[in-house]
Design a protein around this motif. Sequence first.
Motif, PDB file in Angstrom:
ATOM      1  N   ALA A 432       0.850  -1.195   0.000  1.00 19.58           N
ATOM      2  CA  ALA A 432       0.000   0.000   0.000  1.00 19.58           C
ATOM      3  C   ALA A 432       0.882   1.240   0.000  1.00 19.58           C
ATOM      4  O   ALA A 432       0.623   2.204   0.699  1.00 19.58           O
ATOM      5  N   ALA A 433       1.958   1.191  -0.786  1.00 16.38           N
ATOM      6  CA  ALA A 433       2.873   2.325  -0.841  1.00 16.38           C
ATOM      7  C   ALA A 433       2.183   3.536  -1.455  1.00 16.38           C
ATOM      8  O   ALA A 433       1.342   3.411  -2.346  1.00 16.38           O
ATOM      9  N   ASP A 434       2.541   4.711  -0.989  1.00 12.69           N
ATOM     10  CA  ASP A 434       1.924   5.950  -1.452  1.00 12.69           C
ATOM     11  C   ASP A 434       2.263   6.184  -2.923  1.00 12.69           C
ATOM     12  O   ASP A 434       3.443   6.291  -3.290  1.00 12.69           O
ATOM     13  N   PRO A 435       1.259   6.277  -3.799  1.00 12.79           N
ATOM     14  CA  PRO A 435       1.552   6.440  -5.224  1.00 12.79           C
ATOM     15  C   PRO A 435       2.230   7.760  -5.571  1.00 12.79           C
ATOM     16  O   PRO A 435       2.807   7.895  -6.652  1.00 12.79           O
ATOM     17  N   HIS A 436       2.168   8.751  -4.669  1.00 11.99           N
ATOM     18  CA  HIS A 436       2.799  10.039  -4.938  1.00 11.99           C
ATOM     19  C   HIS A 436       4.218  10.142  -4.383  1.00 11.99           C
ATOM     20  O   HIS A 436       4.885  11.153  -4.580  1.00 11.99           O
ATOM     21  N   ALA A 437       4.675   9.072  -3.698  1.00  9.99           N
ATOM     22  CA  ALA A 437       6.025   9.106  -3.134  1.00  9.99           C
ATOM     23  C   ALA A 437       7.107   9.249  -4.211  1.00  9.99           C
ATOM     24  O   ALA A 437       8.042  10.046  -4.045  1.00  9.99           O
ATOM     25  N   PRO A 438       7.036   8.524  -5.329  1.00  9.09           N
ATOM     26  CA  PRO A 438       8.080   8.704  -6.349  1.00  9.09           C
ATOM     27  C   PRO A 438       8.136  10.129  -6.913  1.00  9.09           C
ATOM     28  O   PRO A 438       9.220  10.675  -7.137  1.00  9.09           O
ATOM     29  N   LEU A 439       6.981  10.754  -7.117  1.00  9.47           N
ATOM     30  CA  LEU A 439       6.971  12.125  -7.615  1.00  9.47           C
ATOM     31  C   LEU A 439       7.590  13.070  -6.592  1.00  9.47           C
ATOM     32  O   LEU A 439       8.386  13.955  -6.946  1.00  9.47           O
ATOM     33  N   ALA A 440       7.250  12.876  -5.316  1.00  6.12           N
ATOM     34  CA  ALA A 440       7.841  13.726  -4.281  1.00  6.12           C
ATOM     35  C   ALA A 440       9.356  13.572  -4.263  1.00  6.12           C
ATOM     36  O   ALA A 440      10.093  14.551  -4.117  1.00  6.12           O
ATOM     37  N   ALA A 441       9.842  12.346  -4.413  1.00 10.83           N
ATOM     38  CA  ALA A 441      11.289  12.112  -4.447  1.00 10.83           C
ATOM     39  C   ALA A 441      11.925  12.831  -5.626  1.00 10.83           C
ATOM     40  O   ALA A 441      12.985  13.459  -5.505  1.00 10.83           O
ATOM     41  N   ALA A 442      11.287  12.752  -6.782  1.00 12.55           N
ATOM     42  CA  ALA A 442      11.829  13.389  -7.986  1.00 12.55           C
ATOM     43  C   ALA A 442      11.847  14.911  -7.855  1.00 12.55           C
ATOM     44  O   ALA A 442      12.812  15.570  -8.249  1.00 12.55           O
ATOM     45  N   LEU A 443      10.771  15.486  -7.291  1.00 12.27           N
ATOM     46  CA  LEU A 443      10.702  16.941  -7.152  1.00 12.27           C
ATOM     47  C   LEU A 443      11.732  17.451  -6.154  1.00 12.27           C
ATOM     48  O   LEU A 443      12.340  18.509  -6.347  1.00 12.27           O
ATOM     49  N   ALA A 444      11.950  16.698  -5.061  1.00  6.23           N
ATOM     50  CA  ALA A 444      12.973  17.093  -4.089  1.00  6.23           C
ATOM     51  C   ALA A 444      14.357  17.062  -4.732  1.00  6.23           C
ATOM     52  O   ALA A 444      15.183  17.959  -4.517  1.00  6.23           O
ATOM     53  N   ASP A 445      14.603  16.045  -5.541  1.00  4.41           N
ATOM     54  CA  ASP A 445      15.892  15.930  -6.215  1.00  4.41           C
ATOM     55  C   ASP A 445      16.072  17.031  -7.249  1.00  4.41           C
ATOM     56  O   ASP A 445      17.182  17.534  -7.463  1.00  4.41           O
ATOM     57  N   ALA A 446      14.961  17.403  -7.906  1.00  6.60           N
ATOM     58  CA  ALA A 446      15.043  18.413  -8.965  1.00  6.60           C
ATOM     59  C   ALA A 446      15.141  19.830  -8.421  1.00  6.60           C
ATOM     60  O   ALA A 446      15.481  20.755  -9.169  1.00  6.60           O
ATOM     61  N   HIS A 447      14.869  20.011  -7.129  1.00  6.59           N
ATOM     62  CA  HIS A 447      14.850  21.354  -6.553  1.00  6.59           C
ATOM     63  C   HIS A 447      16.169  22.090  -6.783  1.00  6.59           C
ATOM     64  O   HIS A 447      16.188  23.257  -7.180  1.00  6.59           O
ATOM     65  N   VAL A 500       8.339  18.333   0.386  1.00  3.36           N
ATOM     66  CA  VAL A 500       7.527  18.576  -0.816  1.00  3.36           C
ATOM     67  C   VAL A 500       6.066  18.605  -0.386  1.00  3.36           C
ATOM     68  O   VAL A 500       5.621  17.759   0.388  1.00  3.36           O
ATOM     69  N   SER A 501       5.336  19.596  -0.872  1.00  3.86           N
ATOM     70  CA  SER A 501       3.905  19.714  -0.584  1.00  3.86           C
ATOM     71  C   SER A 501       3.142  19.686  -1.902  1.00  3.86           C
ATOM     72  O   SER A 501       3.417  20.488  -2.800  1.00  3.86           O
ATOM     73  N   LEU A 502       2.204  18.743  -2.011  1.00  4.11           N
ATOM     74  CA  LEU A 502       1.416  18.589  -3.228  1.00  4.11           C
ATOM     75  C   LEU A 502      -0.058  18.749  -2.901  1.00  4.11           C
ATOM     76  O   LEU A 502      -0.528  18.259  -1.873  1.00  4.11           O
ATOM     77  N   GLU A 503      -0.764  19.431  -3.798  1.00  6.61           N
ATOM     78  CA  GLU A 503      -2.220  19.498  -3.668  1.00  6.61           C
ATOM     79  C   GLU A 503      -2.803  18.458  -4.612  1.00  6.61           C
ATOM     80  O   GLU A 503      -2.632  18.515  -5.820  1.00  6.61           O
ATOM     81  N   VAL A 504      -3.492  17.477  -4.023  1.00  4.90           N
ATOM     82  CA  VAL A 504      -4.059  16.367  -4.778  1.00  4.90           C
ATOM     83  C   VAL A 504      -5.561  16.341  -4.536  1.00  4.90           C
ATOM     84  O   VAL A 504      -6.002  16.138  -3.399  1.00  4.90           O
ATOM     85  N   GLY A 505      -6.340  16.578  -5.580  1.00  5.80           N
ATOM     86  CA  GLY A 505      -7.795  16.570  -5.420  1.00  5.80           C
ATOM     87  C   GLY A 505      -8.285  17.590  -4.429  1.00  5.80           C
ATOM     88  O   GLY A 505      -9.238  17.334  -3.691  1.00  5.80           O
ATOM     89  N   GLY A 506      -7.598  18.731  -4.364  1.00  2.00           N
ATOM     90  CA  GLY A 506      -7.996  19.796  -3.466  1.00  2.00           C
ATOM     91  C   GLY A 506      -7.469  19.649  -2.050  1.00  2.00           C
ATOM     92  O   GLY A 506      -7.722  20.506  -1.205  1.00  2.00           O
ATOM     93  N   VAL A 507      -6.720  18.571  -1.776  1.00  2.00           N
ATOM     94  CA  VAL A 507      -6.168  18.332  -0.434  1.00  2.00           C
ATOM     95  C   VAL A 507      -4.655  18.470  -0.491  1.00  2.00           C
ATOM     96  O   VAL A 507      -3.993  17.857  -1.326  1.00  2.00           O
ATOM     97  N   GLN A 508      -4.113  19.301   0.386  1.00  2.62           N
ATOM     98  CA  GLN A 508      -2.664  19.501   0.408  1.00  2.62           C
ATOM     99  C   GLN A 508      -2.007  18.433   1.275  1.00  2.62           C
ATOM    100  O   GLN A 508      -2.393  18.227   2.420  1.00  2.62           O
ATOM    101  N   ARG A 509      -1.004  17.767   0.717  1.00  6.89           N
ATOM    102  CA  ARG A 509      -0.300  16.701   1.432  1.00  6.89           C
ATOM    103  C   ARG A 509       1.184  17.023   1.484  1.00  6.89           C
ATOM    104  O   ARG A 509       1.759  17.536   0.523  1.00  6.89           O
ATOM    105  N   LYS A 510       1.809  16.691   2.625  1.00  4.03           N
ATOM    106  CA  LYS A 510       3.226  16.989   2.819  1.00  4.03           C
ATOM    107  C   LYS A 510       4.043  15.696   2.814  1.00  4.03           C
ATOM    108  O   LYS A 510       3.617  14.675   3.353  1.00  4.03           O
ATOM    109  N   PHE A 511       5.229  15.779   2.224  1.00  2.89           N
ATOM    110  CA  PHE A 511       6.132  14.637   2.127  1.00  2.89           C
ATOM    111  C   PHE A 511       7.519  15.066   2.604  1.00  2.89           C
ATOM    112  O   PHE A 511       8.099  16.009   2.048  1.00  2.89           O
ATOM    113  N   THR A 512       8.012  14.397   3.648  1.00  2.00           N
ATOM    114  CA  THR A 512       9.397  14.636   4.045  1.00  2.00           C
ATOM    115  C   THR A 512      10.283  13.702   3.230  1.00  2.00           C
ATOM    116  O   THR A 512       9.942  12.538   2.998  1.00  2.00           O
ATOM    117  N   VAL A 513      11.428  14.231   2.792  1.00  2.00           N
ATOM    118  CA  VAL A 513      12.301  13.484   1.886  1.00  2.00           C
ATOM    119  C   VAL A 513      13.723  13.499   2.430  1.00  2.00           C
ATOM    120  O   VAL A 513      14.228  14.537   2.878  1.00  2.00           O
TER     121      VAL A 513
END
Length: 617
Positions: A432-447, A500-513
């Motif tokens: 049940a891994a978070d499907p947005h985790a890879p994107l958060a990892a990529a965005l943190a790396d791209a920062h 990384v903070s993403l708004e998904v479906g109107g809900v803001q979610r935070k990811f520590t990387v």
Amino acid sequence: MITSVLVANRGEIACRIFRTCGALGIRTVAVYSDADENARHARLADTAVRLPGAAPAETYLRGDLIVKAALAAGADAVHPGYGFLSENADFARAVRDAGLVWIGPPPQAIEAMASKTRAKQLMGLAPLGEAEVTQTDLPVLVKAAAGGGGRGMRIVRRLEELEAALESARAEAASAFGDGEVFVEPYIEHGRHIEVQILADTHGTVWPLGTRDCSLQRRHQKVVEEAPAPGLPDALTEELYALAVRAARSVSYAGAGTVEFLVADGRTHFLEMNTRLQVEHPVTEAVFGIDLVAEQIRVAEGQPLGGSPPLPRGHAVEARLYAEDPARDWAPQTGVLHHLAVPAGVRLDTGYTDGDTIGVHYDPMLAKVVAHAPTRAEAVRRLACALEAAAIHGPDTNRDLLIRSLRHEEFTAARMDTAFYDRHLAELTATAADPHAPLAAALADAHGRSRFGGWRNVPSQPQAKRYEMAGEEHEVHYRHTRAGLAAEGVRVVHADAHLVSLEVGGVQRKFTVARYGDQVYVNTVRLTALPRFPAPDAPLTPGSLLAPMPGTVVRVAEGLTEGAAVRAGQPLIWLEAMKMQHEITAPVAGTLTALQAAPGQQVEPGTLLAVVQESPS
């Protein structure tokens, strides 16, 4: 008066004992194997002594070397911790004979209770003889007479499996405890594992300090423990107290100890008495407001227990955090523990610090996390939330399993038993891994790159990154724009190297990387960054048996040679890792076409051990 204590142990329990010694103004001495030269317990003590010569897995079983170390370091007392020599009467005598104080029960009490067969006889019970087991006795449990921690145990459901189970259990018990004696007893499949903590002095006082429920177990080793045991009728609790006190008095016990029972259908079944401190002792300490190690030291000094036992307060729950993969038969994991931290408000007992390596020689427990609260529901919720918020950057762990177990309806309703994981392991380990985790990892790396000309005035192809997560490959895409980083389907609210903070479906979610080389940790998920252009994998021969973990080949099936016919499920190779033996079995019926494994061989994960070619149907 004790002034200096050598702890004849390692890891978490050594560090925990050192903490109490420091609070009491007692100097500390550590012993360490070559593999533990830079371990936390060796660094934490005031003095550390190397135990020479023995292999890492055997070092802490060398009582003669430990006594010499205590004398050389000027210690005047020895605390055995748990495991290893903690229930070895000969070691206790050797400590006393050397003029040192033994922080534990009298050797004769250890001798009477450390062997589970003798303990049962003392309590008026008798184990089954190996030759006495019949079809009507099944299932039965083969169990090591010495030690604990689930080692040297095998469930037998078919008579033809008994001989192999006895042999395997003897080998594992001998490796873990230096004693290969085993016995057989009826296996109660759906009981609760209940135990009573006792504390006794040398003046005849015995305190029963509450009950603990330790029913959530894997491989007969406890995973989650709590105090007090929930839902026990008062009459049953009093019966358990009386039996525990009776056991202690029968051997003139002194110090801290635990009497263990299985409770099924309102009846109690005596299991054993552990003549030592238990791994789960912190839940009792939390509920009774007591330091059991400090009490052990006071008893060893001859001090009486003062007044009446302390009164219990609230509820405590402990979870054992292991470096293992529950979905792959609890396979132990190794590697660098980059970072371990839990939120404030819970207790963390660990033998590791950031940067330490989890090796193959010892138990894979990383830490114990303990929550205490006025009620059971609050303690369970607090522990689950703390585990969810913990930073655990290193090998795979059982963290997700623990969280899901604590939130499972059977556990929250206190309806669990020792077969809990037999029933629920598949659902509790479902990916049940978070499907947005890879994107958060990529965005943190791209920062970092976005600050150095990543944006282009002309629209370009999106950037792509690939990650492995939970055994599957994920490719994600993002763009550098005038407004910053962007990705389809989400709005990037914020992105830096660590958050990384993403708004998904109107809900803001935070990811520590956090990133360590190609390993990326996003909240509770571990990912591996994959190269942009992967090299093609070499084809694997069908029927190849690979080492599932790092370890040592301890045995190959007798008479097994290339060309031999094997049956599906037949044990072929035994691999030892972290003091546990793991069977490598034939996946299909067929012919053994290659045998690469040999006893004593050190292997890494993925090492080819054997090849079984399937017989044509």
